[in-house]
Design a protein around this motif. Structure first.
Motif, PDB file in Angstrom:
ATOM      1  N   TRP A  10       9.021   9.492  -3.576  1.00 56.84           N
ATOM      2  CA  TRP A  10       7.771   9.101  -4.211  1.00 56.84           C
ATOM      3  C   TRP A  10       6.836  10.286  -4.395  1.00 56.84           C
ATOM      4  N   MET A  11       7.071  11.361  -3.650  1.00 60.51           N
ATOM      5  CA  MET A  11       6.246  12.564  -3.770  1.00 60.51           C
ATOM      6  C   MET A  11       7.018  13.755  -3.230  1.00 60.51           C
ATOM      7  N   ASN A  12       6.541  14.950  -3.563  1.00 62.88           N
ATOM      8  CA  ASN A  12       7.158  16.156  -3.021  1.00 62.88           C
ATOM      9  C   ASN A  12       6.380  16.620  -1.790  1.00 62.88           C
ATOM     10  N   GLN A  13       6.838  17.702  -1.167  1.00 66.21           N
ATOM     11  CA  GLN A  13       6.236  18.177   0.082  1.00 66.21           C
ATOM     12  C   GLN A  13       4.775  18.574  -0.102  1.00 66.21           C
ATOM     13  N   GLU A  14       4.462  19.229  -1.215  1.00 63.12           N
ATOM     14  CA  GLU A  14       3.079  19.660  -1.458  1.00 63.12           C
ATOM     15  C   GLU A  14       2.154  18.459  -1.641  1.00 63.12           C
ATOM     16  N   GLU A  15       2.608  17.459  -2.392  1.00 57.98           N
ATOM     17  CA  GLU A  15       1.810  16.235  -2.554  1.00 57.98           C
ATOM     18  C   GLU A  15       1.628  15.529  -1.219  1.00 57.98           C
ATOM     19  N   SER A  42      -3.293   6.577   4.085  1.00 59.18           N
ATOM     20  CA  SER A  42      -2.064   6.980   3.393  1.00 59.18           C
ATOM     21  C   SER A  42      -1.513   5.834   2.549  1.00 59.18           C
ATOM     22  N   ALA A  43      -1.518   4.645   3.111  1.00 58.14           N
ATOM     23  CA  ALA A  43      -1.022   3.476   2.378  1.00 58.14           C
ATOM     24  C   ALA A  43      -1.865   3.230   1.133  1.00 58.14           C
ATOM     25  N   THR A  44      -3.164   3.317   1.285  1.00 58.12           N
ATOM     26  CA  THR A  44      -4.050   3.097   0.144  1.00 58.12           C
ATOM     27  C   THR A  44      -3.832   4.164  -0.922  1.00 58.12           C
ATOM     28  N   TYR A  45      -3.740   5.405  -0.498  1.00 58.00           N
ATOM     29  CA  TYR A  45      -3.545   6.522  -1.425  1.00 58.00           C
ATOM     30  C   TYR A  45      -2.247   6.371  -2.212  1.00 58.00           C
ATOM     31  N   LEU A  46      -1.145   6.200  -1.483  1.00 58.23           N
ATOM     32  CA  LEU A  46       0.151   6.126  -2.154  1.00 58.23           C
ATOM     33  C   LEU A  46       0.281   4.833  -2.957  1.00 58.23           C
ATOM     34  N   GLY A  47      -0.236   3.731  -2.403  1.00 51.84           N
ATOM     35  CA  GLY A  47      -0.191   2.474  -3.147  1.00 51.84           C
ATOM     36  C   GLY A  47      -0.927   2.574  -4.466  1.00 51.84           C
ATOM     37  N   TYR A  48      -2.087   3.239  -4.440  1.00 51.20           N
ATOM     38  CA  TYR A  48      -2.852   3.413  -5.684  1.00 51.20           C
ATOM     39  C   TYR A  48      -2.114   4.334  -6.644  1.00 51.20           C
ATOM     40  N   LYS A  49      -1.524   5.386  -6.106  1.00 48.40           N
ATOM     41  CA  LYS A  49      -0.791   6.336  -6.952  1.00 48.40           C
ATOM     42  C   LYS A  49       0.380   5.659  -7.665  1.00 48.40           C
ATOM     43  N   LEU A  50       1.078   4.770  -6.959  1.00 50.71           N
ATOM     44  CA  LEU A  50       2.278   4.147  -7.537  1.00 50.71           C
ATOM     45  C   LEU A  50       2.017   2.816  -8.240  1.00 50.71           C
ATOM     46  N   GLY A 102      -1.518   1.382  -8.800  1.00 53.23           N
ATOM     47  CA  GLY A 102      -2.904   1.095  -9.156  1.00 53.23           C
ATOM     48  C   GLY A 102      -3.629   0.337  -8.042  1.00 53.23           C
ATOM     49  N   VAL A 103      -4.633  -0.417  -8.414  1.00 48.28           N
ATOM     50  CA  VAL A 103      -5.449  -1.147  -7.444  1.00 48.28           C
ATOM     51  C   VAL A 103      -4.609  -2.181  -6.694  1.00 48.28           C
ATOM     52  N   SER A 104      -3.744  -2.892  -7.397  1.00 50.71           N
ATOM     53  CA  SER A 104      -2.915  -3.896  -6.720  1.00 50.71           C
ATOM     54  C   SER A 104      -1.925  -3.229  -5.762  1.00 50.71           C
ATOM     55  N   GLY A 105      -1.412  -2.066  -6.108  1.00 50.89           N
ATOM     56  CA  GLY A 105      -0.526  -1.328  -5.212  1.00 50.89           C
ATOM     57  C   GLY A 105      -1.248  -0.869  -3.959  1.00 50.89           C
ATOM     58  N   ALA A 106      -2.494  -0.414  -4.124  1.00 53.11           N
ATOM     59  CA  ALA A 106      -3.300   0.011  -2.973  1.00 53.11           C
ATOM     60  C   ALA A 106      -3.568  -1.171  -2.051  1.00 53.11           C
ATOM     61  N   PHE A 107      -3.900  -2.316  -2.625  1.00 51.89           N
ATOM     62  CA  PHE A 107      -4.181  -3.512  -1.824  1.00 51.89           C
ATOM     63  C   PHE A 107      -2.947  -3.973  -1.068  1.00 51.89           C
ATOM     64  N   VAL A 108      -1.818  -4.066  -1.754  1.00 45.72           N
ATOM     65  CA  VAL A 108      -0.571  -4.534  -1.139  1.00 45.72           C
ATOM     66  C   VAL A 108      -0.127  -3.582  -0.027  1.00 45.72           C
ATOM     67  N   SER A 109      -0.177  -2.285  -0.285  1.00 45.33           N
ATOM     68  CA  SER A 109       0.249  -1.297   0.712  1.00 45.33           C
ATOM     69  C   SER A 109      -0.645  -1.326   1.943  1.00 45.33           C
ATOM     70  N   THR A 110      -1.942  -1.402   1.728  1.00 44.43           N
ATOM     71  CA  THR A 110      -2.892  -1.423   2.841  1.00 44.43           C
ATOM     72  C   THR A 110      -2.726  -2.685   3.673  1.00 44.43           C
ATOM     73  N   ALA A 111      -2.588  -3.817   3.008  1.00 47.73           N
ATOM     74  CA  ALA A 111      -2.392  -5.079   3.732  1.00 47.73           C
ATOM     75  C   ALA A 111      -1.087  -5.050   4.533  1.00 47.73           C
TER      76      ALA A 111
END
Length: 187
Positions: free
Chosen positions: A39-44, A63-71, A73-82
């Motif tokens: 989902w990301m490289n070492q630098e990311e 981290s969950a919010t960040y990556l969820g949003y990156k992959l 959007g808002v629904s990804g951030a919510f799902v990952s955080t929950a």
């Protein structure tokens, strides 16, 4: 929908099988995000870890919010955080129901001691891996040495003040370093 389900299951696993907080979780996050899922490289990942550590809240949730949003959007951030919060919430809720009886078990206290040793190892190994992937520039080496010296001096002198000051000091040093770097690049 498939991506949201994958995010949910991944962060549910991360939330369920990591003990010791966000720093202990870094090794699992790195394996899951970079090696396994790509989902990301070492630098990311290093950027995400820096952002997650410097923003208010637990590293895992950030981290969950960040990556969820990156992959996703808002629904990804919510799902990952929950998903990353759900296992801890359920475990703590169940423990609170039987807290007095839970503390009396010798096996439980010994298990927590064993977990503490594992957490130390996970934090140490994640730090070593992140250190190995750091670019070897003069600026990075100076910052690393300054941080190590500051940690030793604060520990030896028993400096005890709010961690907010540490964040503010490091932020000022980072901005100062950035400005010096920009000035040197213009010459």
């Amino acid at each position: 929908m498939k991506k949201l389900c994958c995010l949910f299951l991944t962060f549910l696993k991360i939330g369920a099988f990591t003990f010791g907080g966000g720093y202990a979780m870094i090794a699992l996050l790195e394996n899951e995000f970079i090696t396994r899922r790509h989902w990301m490289n070492q630098e990311e990942f290093l950027d995400m870890a820096a952002i997650a550590e410097s923003t208010p809240g637990p590293v895992a949730v950030n981290s969950a919010t960040y990556l969820g949003y990156k992959l996703g959007g808002v629904s990804g951030a919510f799902v990952s955080t929950a998903a990353v919060c759900l296992p801890s919430f359920v475990i703590i809720y169940l423990i609170s129901l039987f807290f007095d009886q839970f503390l009396t078990f010798t096996l439980v206290s010994k298990a927590f001691r064993g977990i503490q040793v594992c957490v130390i190892y996970l934090i140490f190994s994640a730090g070593i891996r992140m250190l190995k992937s750091l670019k070897r520039t003069v600026f990075n080496c100076v910052i690393l040495i300054a941080v190590i010296c500051s940690m030793v001096v604060c520990t030896v002198l028993s400096v005890n003040f709010s961690s907010i000051f540490y964040v503010l000091i490091c932020g000022c040093v980072g901005i100062g370093g950035f400005l010096v770097q920009r000035i040197l690049q213009r010459k």
